[in-house]
Design an enzyme around this catalytic site. Structure first.
Site, PDB file in Angstrom:
ATOM      1  N   GLU A   1      -4.291  17.327 -11.211  1.00 29.86           N
ATOM      2  CA  GLU A   1      -4.809  17.704 -12.535  1.00 29.86           C
ATOM      3  C   GLU A   1      -6.309  17.995 -12.528  1.00 29.86           C
ATOM      4  OE1 GLU A   1      -2.789  15.790 -15.877  1.00 29.86           O
ATOM      5  OE2 GLU A   1      -4.685  15.894 -16.965  1.00 29.86           O
TER       6      GLU A   1
ATOM      7  N   ASN B   1      -0.346  18.638 -20.899  1.00 33.58           N
ATOM      8  CA  ASN B   1      -0.704  17.610 -21.887  1.00 33.58           C
ATOM      9  C   ASN B   1      -0.739  18.174 -23.308  1.00 33.58           C
ATOM     10  OD1 ASN B   1      -1.007  15.701 -19.862  1.00 33.58           O
ATOM     11  ND2 ASN B   1      -3.130  16.283 -19.496  1.00 33.58           N
TER      12      ASN B   1
ATOM     13  N   HIS C   1      -0.479  10.768 -27.989  1.00 31.75           N
ATOM     14  CA  HIS C   1      -0.664   9.441 -27.375  1.00 31.75           C
ATOM     15  C   HIS C   1      -1.354   8.477 -28.337  1.00 31.75           C
ATOM     16  CE1 HIS C   1      -0.304  10.356 -22.758  1.00 31.75           C
ATOM     17  NE2 HIS C   1       0.858  10.177 -23.350  1.00 31.75           N
TER      18      HIS C   1
ATOM     19  N   LYS D   1       7.665  22.932 -14.140  1.00 32.98           N
ATOM     20  CA  LYS D   1       6.887  21.749 -13.748  1.00 32.98           C
ATOM     21  C   LYS D   1       6.516  21.843 -12.259  1.00 32.98           C
ATOM     22  CE  LYS D   1       5.352  17.402 -14.448  1.00 32.98           C
ATOM     23  NZ  LYS D   1       5.483  16.153 -15.146  1.00 32.98           N
TER      24      LYS D   1
ATOM     25  N   GLU E   1       9.644  17.878 -25.255  1.00 34.16           N
ATOM     26  CA  GLU E   1       8.999  18.298 -23.994  1.00 34.16           C
ATOM     27  C   GLU E   1       9.554  19.649 -23.531  1.00 34.16           C
ATOM     28  OE1 GLU E   1       6.408  16.771 -22.649  1.00 34.16           O
ATOM     29  OE2 GLU E   1       6.543  14.606 -23.057  1.00 34.16           O
TER      30      GLU E   1
ATOM     31  N   HIS F   1      -0.291  16.026 -26.355  1.00 38.23           N
ATOM     32  CA  HIS F   1      -0.343  14.631 -25.918  1.00 38.23           C
ATOM     33  C   HIS F   1      -1.613  13.905 -26.378  1.00 38.23           C
ATOM     34  CE1 HIS F   1       3.064  15.795 -23.542  1.00 38.23           C
ATOM     35  NE2 HIS F   1       3.148  14.640 -22.914  1.00 38.23           N
TER      36      HIS F   1
ATOM     37  N   ARG G   1       0.814  -1.238   0.000  1.00 36.13           N
ATOM     38  CA  ARG G   1       0.000   0.000   0.000  1.00 36.13           C
ATOM     39  C   ARG G   1       0.845   1.285   0.000  1.00 36.13           C
ATOM     40  NH1 ARG G   1      -3.268  -2.967   3.664  1.00 36.13           N
ATOM     41  NH2 ARG G   1      -5.024  -3.860   2.510  1.00 36.13           N
TER      42      ARG G   1
ATOM     43  N   ARG H   1      -2.832  21.842 -14.393  1.00 40.64           N
ATOM     44  CA  ARG H   1      -1.836  20.816 -14.759  1.00 40.64           C
ATOM     45  C   ARG H   1      -2.117  20.239 -16.145  1.00 40.64           C
ATOM     46  NH1 ARG H   1       1.084  16.100 -11.155  1.00 40.64           N
ATOM     47  NH2 ARG H   1       2.272  15.232 -12.882  1.00 40.64           N
TER      48      ARG H   1
ATOM     49  N   LYS I   1       3.183  11.552 -11.331  1.00 40.35           N
ATOM     50  CA  LYS I   1       2.350  10.679 -12.170  1.00 40.35           C
ATOM     51  C   LYS I   1       3.120   9.386 -12.404  1.00 40.35           C
ATOM     52  CE  LYS I   1      -0.560  13.797 -14.829  1.00 40.35           C
ATOM     53  NZ  LYS I   1      -0.883  14.285 -16.184  1.00 40.35           N
TER      54      LYS I   1
ATOM     55  N   HIS J   1       7.913   8.354 -27.326  1.00 37.20           N
ATOM     56  CA  HIS J   1       6.959   9.297 -26.739  1.00 37.20           C
ATOM     57  C   HIS J   1       7.201  10.755 -27.169  1.00 37.20           C
ATOM     58  CE1 HIS J   1       4.179  10.850 -23.744  1.00 37.20           C
ATOM     59  NE2 HIS J   1       5.104  11.705 -23.388  1.00 37.20           N
TER      60      HIS J   1
END
Ligand code: NAD
Ligand code: GLY
Length: 360
Positions: A237, A245, A252, A227, A185, A248, A121, A241, A143, A264
């Site tokens: 997000e 993206n 993606h 960032k 990026e 993306h 956990r 945030r 993330k 990527h």
């Protein structure tokens, strides 16, 4: 060298930019990480180049150091690899006080973080990124996750590291193609947050391409500040945030459909061109800015289009993304350079035009 702090609701941590690994023990000590047993999760390439070096650097602090590697590449970023890691941790009696390090590119970092967030956990997690992409983006902000059933990063969590340690010298061994992908990026931050930074990239593009050490340190530090600022304001997000993206959504979809033949950062580059095309069609970005973006991406050998894909397939794949809610896609667009906004008010025609613009 520099440090940048990330402050989220429950965690505050430093991103330390350093030359070499010799300061890593100091970073560990000041971070508050207490465990004395660590598993360094890395990929097969990084283990070969830096396995011994990292072991030596952290053996000062940790009593027991284990290295667990997986076959390098996005194709390994799945639950099968994760399951193999859980087994390794169990077999070696890792407990709640143990620590996991993500060491390598974004694939190693995302997967190590996911393992750390779920094993017992949740156990302590630290990030030691080695690719440009991981240093400017993926290692910061918590993330973590894996790809599942052909959809990128669809299984995951928000799980902040206790520190990020960036040894900028690891860029010396980064392959050209990976360096270029990281630059996509870097360029993204300029487009979404700062025309000054975008111009700085333009003004220093030759030195960047030569990987001039001072310029690269400055660039990485600036991206980490951006960032950290965004994540500190919106960890989960719920708002701003999402601007990270940019490029993306279509990126993606292309990355998945090309079955990871394009990496990527390359797909983010193509995605940014298509997102900016929507801006041009809306009259919010000039054609000159779009042409300049393509010129800058091409300068860094980042593709601006791709072949072998069908428009409808890309469109449909986009709807499997996390950025879809209530069947609406949240799209990141900009007004000129440096001012991003998020909208779901976007027509199918606009998206189809943008996709066809980047398909050969
Ligand atoms: P990667 O982890 O596959 O690394 C790229 C390649 O470069 C690998 O072959 C790796 O072994 C090699 N490499 C890395 N550092 C090296 C070095 N210093 N010297 C020699 N070789 C080196 O890919 P990536 O581009 O780093 O990351 C992409 C991944 O990051 C994707 O899975 C993407 O979804 C994820 N990502 C996550 C976030 C986030 O916020 N968590 C953000 C952006 C991207
Ligand atoms: N790279 C996107 C994010 O961290 O939110």
């Amino acid at each position: 060298m520099k440090s940048v702090t990330v402050k989220t609701e429950f965690k505050e941590y430093d991103i330390d930019l350093r030359k070499g690994f010799s300061n890593l023990s100091d970073t560990i000590k000041k971070s508050g990480v207490k465990g004395k047993k660590i598993c360094v999760i890395t990929d097969s390439n990084i283990e070969k180049i830096y396995g011994e070096m990292i072991k030596i650097a952290i053996s000062d602090y940790f009593d027991e150091v284990y290295i667990k590697s997986f076959t390098a590449g996005e194709k390994s970023k799945n639950l099968e690899t994760v399951s193999d890691m859980y087994k390794f941790l169990l077999d070696n009696h890792f407990d709640r006080k143990s620590v996991i390090a993500g060491f390598g590119g974004g694939v190693a970092g995302d997967m190590a973080g996911f393992v750390a967030s779920t094993y017992m956990r949740g156990i302590d997690f630290v990030q030691i990124p080695t690719s440009l992409l991981a240093q400017v983006d993926s290692s910061v902000g918590g993330k973590v996750g894996v790809d599942f059933c052909g959809t990128k990063n669809i299984v995951g969590a928000f799980y902040q590291p206790s520190f990020v340690y960036i040894n900028t010298e690891t860029l010396d061994t980064l392959p050209e193609r990976e360096f270029s992908a990281g630059m996509a990026e870097v360029i993204k931050y300029g487009i979404i947050l700062s025309d000054d930074f975008y111009n700085f990239i333009w003004d220093n593009k030759e030195k960047i391409k030569e990987r001039d050490k001072d310029i690269m340190s400055e660039i990485i530090a600036k991206c980490c500040e951006y960032k950290a600022y965004v994540v500190s304001n919106d960890e989960k997000e719920q708002g701003m945030r999402a601007i990270l993206n940019y490029g993306h959504t279509i990126g993606h979809a292309i990355e998945t459909l090309k079955e990871f033949q394009l990496i990527h950062g390359e797909c983010v580059g193509i995605g940014m061109v298509s997102a900016m095309k929507i801006g041009v069609d809306r009259g919010e970005v000039s054609q000159k800015d779009l042409d300049k973006l393509k010129e800058l991406l091409s300068y860094f050998d980042i593709p601006v289009s791709t072949d072998g894909l069908n428009i409808d397939d890309v469109y449909n794949q986009m709807f499997l993304d996390k950025k879809v809610s209530d069947s609406k896609i949240n799209f990141v667009l900009t007004k000129g350079i440096g001012k991003a906004y998020v909208t779901s008010d976007i027509s199918k025609d606009e998206i189809i035009n943008a996709i066809s613009y980047v398909l050969k």
